[in-house]
Design an enzyme around this catalytic site. Structure first.
Site, PDB file in Angstrom:
ATOM      1  N   HIS A 119       0.831  -1.205   0.000  1.00 37.15           N
ATOM      2  CA  HIS A 119       0.000   0.000   0.000  1.00 37.15           C
ATOM      3  C   HIS A 119       0.866   1.255   0.000  1.00 37.15           C
ATOM      4  O   HIS A 119       0.544   2.248  -0.666  1.00 37.15           O
ATOM      5  CB  HIS A 119      -0.916  -0.020   1.225  1.00 37.15           C
ATOM      6  CG  HIS A 119      -1.657   1.258   1.448  1.00 37.15           C
ATOM      7  ND1 HIS A 119      -1.250   2.197   2.369  1.00 37.15           N
ATOM      8  CD2 HIS A 119      -2.766   1.770   0.846  1.00 37.15           C
ATOM      9  CE1 HIS A 119      -2.088   3.225   2.354  1.00 37.15           C
ATOM     10  NE2 HIS A 119      -3.004   2.998   1.434  1.00 37.15           N
ATOM     11  N   GLU A 174       2.114   2.104  -3.410  1.00 43.89           N
ATOM     12  CA  GLU A 174       1.019   2.716  -4.187  1.00 43.89           C
ATOM     13  C   GLU A 174       0.997   4.227  -3.967  1.00 43.89           C
ATOM     14  O   GLU A 174       0.866   5.012  -4.914  1.00 43.89           O
ATOM     15  CB  GLU A 174      -0.312   2.095  -3.762  1.00 43.89           C
ATOM     16  CG  GLU A 174      -1.536   2.759  -4.361  1.00 43.89           C
ATOM     17  CD  GLU A 174      -2.665   2.924  -3.351  1.00 43.89           C
ATOM     18  OE1 GLU A 174      -3.195   4.043  -3.244  1.00 43.89           O
ATOM     19  OE2 GLU A 174      -3.000   1.932  -2.678  1.00 43.89           O
ATOM     20  N   HIS A 175       1.156   4.678  -2.709  1.00 41.03           N
ATOM     21  CA  HIS A 175       1.187   6.110  -2.401  1.00 41.03           C
ATOM     22  C   HIS A 175       2.407   6.783  -3.026  1.00 41.03           C
ATOM     23  O   HIS A 175       2.310   7.867  -3.593  1.00 41.03           O
ATOM     24  CB  HIS A 175       1.241   6.316  -0.884  1.00 41.03           C
ATOM     25  CG  HIS A 175      -0.094   6.302  -0.214  1.00 41.03           C
ATOM     26  ND1 HIS A 175      -0.522   7.305   0.619  1.00 41.03           N
ATOM     27  CD2 HIS A 175      -1.101   5.405  -0.253  1.00 41.03           C
ATOM     28  CE1 HIS A 175      -1.737   7.031   1.071  1.00 41.03           C
ATOM     29  NE2 HIS A 175      -2.109   5.865   0.561  1.00 41.03           N
ATOM     30  N   GLU A 220      -3.989   8.000   8.077  1.00 39.30           N
ATOM     31  CA  GLU A 220      -5.004   7.155   7.428  1.00 39.30           C
ATOM     32  C   GLU A 220      -5.393   5.993   8.342  1.00 39.30           C
ATOM     33  O   GLU A 220      -6.573   5.647   8.464  1.00 39.30           O
ATOM     34  CB  GLU A 220      -4.457   6.636   6.097  1.00 39.30           C
ATOM     35  CG  GLU A 220      -5.496   5.924   5.231  1.00 39.30           C
ATOM     36  CD  GLU A 220      -4.948   5.465   3.888  1.00 39.30           C
ATOM     37  OE1 GLU A 220      -5.713   4.834   3.137  1.00 39.30           O
ATOM     38  OE2 GLU A 220      -3.757   5.721   3.588  1.00 39.30           O
TER      39      GLU A 220
END
Length: 426
Positions: A46, A49-50, A126
């Protein structure tokens, strides 16, 4: 017509032309998600991805955003347990520019430590946001129980402790180990010139060297549990669930029909009985999360602390009713029609079409046409749904997670276990 091409390095390209639109959705799908991780790397899929949006050798982060805006496009990405996808939707006249930006991010991202440090803070926020959402919290805890001893149990976002260990070297090594043409698919759906698009992808991706990446799908040993999480909340939030089948299972569409009847819509059993008829909850629904080889069927409900006993008892009674085949043909036919309707309406979006062909090729190495999906839904029989209900609604195998003010409202776990221990068969 859906077409497939395979480059010499193993990269697959799947295309679907849609004649009545003027846009195209393009996605790079990589078979890397949280189930590829271990205790040290959890959260890296993840995080990468950022980081692909944080600047390349050719473009600063703000220039990536500006160039997409300049061509009126939409760009985003997501990470799941099984894959990561980077995608863009643009007018057909801007496909070349879109692919150039997307491939530049994919191959030339810098992963500067200063940007990594900033993004670590962003992802930690997040995580906190999700922890503040009771609905997400109870479902994540249920996922941990069901996939308890496999990487599928990992939170996709990772942990704050792990995030603080991420460095440029760690990110680059993970990408080098996990990203390869043989586990990547480029998908496009919409308006485009087939030959030009394939040649464009060859130009951008053919120099990428192939290597084998081992992908181990470790099954988990599921044991039923009841787990509470203490948080100062006005309501009790509950998730009830069981382990179930994967997307490729022959009974997959029977499971979708069951979910639709039971709690997937406002006309469903538990919404009508628990919320509308009895007024025990404000929010209640069921849903399925299906992966390649397994899945989770879960029911979420938010309620007052003094309603938990009656609400869960009512849900369990509805389960037994379906196990006993007490489903009307009206319910059965309506569920199939709703599933078909939702599926067909989704096909009107180039993004949905791109996602469907990209994910299917990536995870199952196959092309599935809409007519085949519709036929599978049509072929679901009444007895198939009852069979799935009997496998899924075994009360002795149901796990329950809940969160609320457990200091103020004591004895919730005892109430739940007492309700689970009652006799419901009739």
């Amino acid at each position: 017509m859906i077409n497939k091409y395979t480059l010499d390095n193993g990269l697959r390209i799947v295309t679907e032309k849609i004649g009545y639109v003027k846009s195209a959705s393009i996605g790079i799908w990589v078979n890397v998600g949280s189930n590829n991780e271990n205790d040290e790397t959890n959260g890296l899929s993840h995080f990468i991805e950022h980081m692909l949006f944080k600047g390349t050798k050719n473009r600063k982060a703000n220039e990536i955003a500006e160039e997409i805006d300049n061509i009126g496009g939409q760009m985003n990405a997501f990470t799941s347990k099984e894959c990561t996808c980077f995608y863009v939707k643009v007018l057909d006249e801007n496909i070349v520019e879109a692919v150039d930006i997307l491939s530049d991010m994919f191959f030339n991202s810098l992963f500067k430590q200063e940007e990594i440090d900033k993004e670590i803070s962003v992802v930690i926020e997040e995580i906190k946001m999700y922890e503040d959402s009771p609905e997400d919290l109870v479902h994540d805890k249920l996922t941990e129980i069901i996939f308890n001893d496999s990487p599928m149990a990992y939170n996709i976002l990772g942990t704050e402790q792990n995030l603080k260990t991420f460095t440029t070297e760690k990110v680059l090594n993970y990408m080098k180990d996990k990203y390869s043409p043989h586990n990547t698919v480029v998908a496009v759906a919409g308006s485009f010139d087939e030959e030009s698009f394939v040649n464009l992808i060859k130009e951008k991706f053919s120099k990428w060297q192939n290597k084998f990446v081992e992908h181990v799908d470790k099954d988990s040993h599921y044991e039923r549990k009841v787990v509470g999480i203490n948080k100062d909340l006005e309501q009790l939030h509950v998730c009830i669930g069981n382990k179930t089948i994967g997307r490729h299972h022959k009974d997959y569409h029977s499971l979708l029909v069951l979910n639709n009847i039971f709690g997937g819509t406002m006309s469903s059993r538990i919404f009508q009985e628990v919320r509308e008829n009895r007024g025990l909850v404000y929010s209640i629904y069921s849903f399925v999360s299906n992966y390649s080889n397994s899945g989770i069927f879960s029911i979420y409900a938010g309620m007052s602390y003094d309603q938990v006993e009656e609400a869960i008892r009512t849900v369990l009674k509805e389960m037994v009713s379906m196990k006993n085949g007490k489903i009307t043909m009206k319910e059965f036919n309506r569920a199939k029609q709703q599933i078909k309707g939702n599926y067909i309406l989704g096909l009107e979006s180039t993004s949905s079409r791109m996602s469907a062909i990209g994910r299917r090729e990536l995870l199952f190495n196959e092309i599935l046409y809409p007519e085949e999906v519709i036929n599978s839904i049509n072929n679901v029989k009444f007895e198939d749904v009852v069979k799935i209900a009997n496998e899924l609604f075994d009360i002795d195998k149901l796990s329950i997670t809940f969160t609320g003010n457990l200091n103020k409202h004591k004895g919730i776990e005892e109430i739940i276990n007492e309700v689970l221990g009652e006799e419901y068969e009739s």
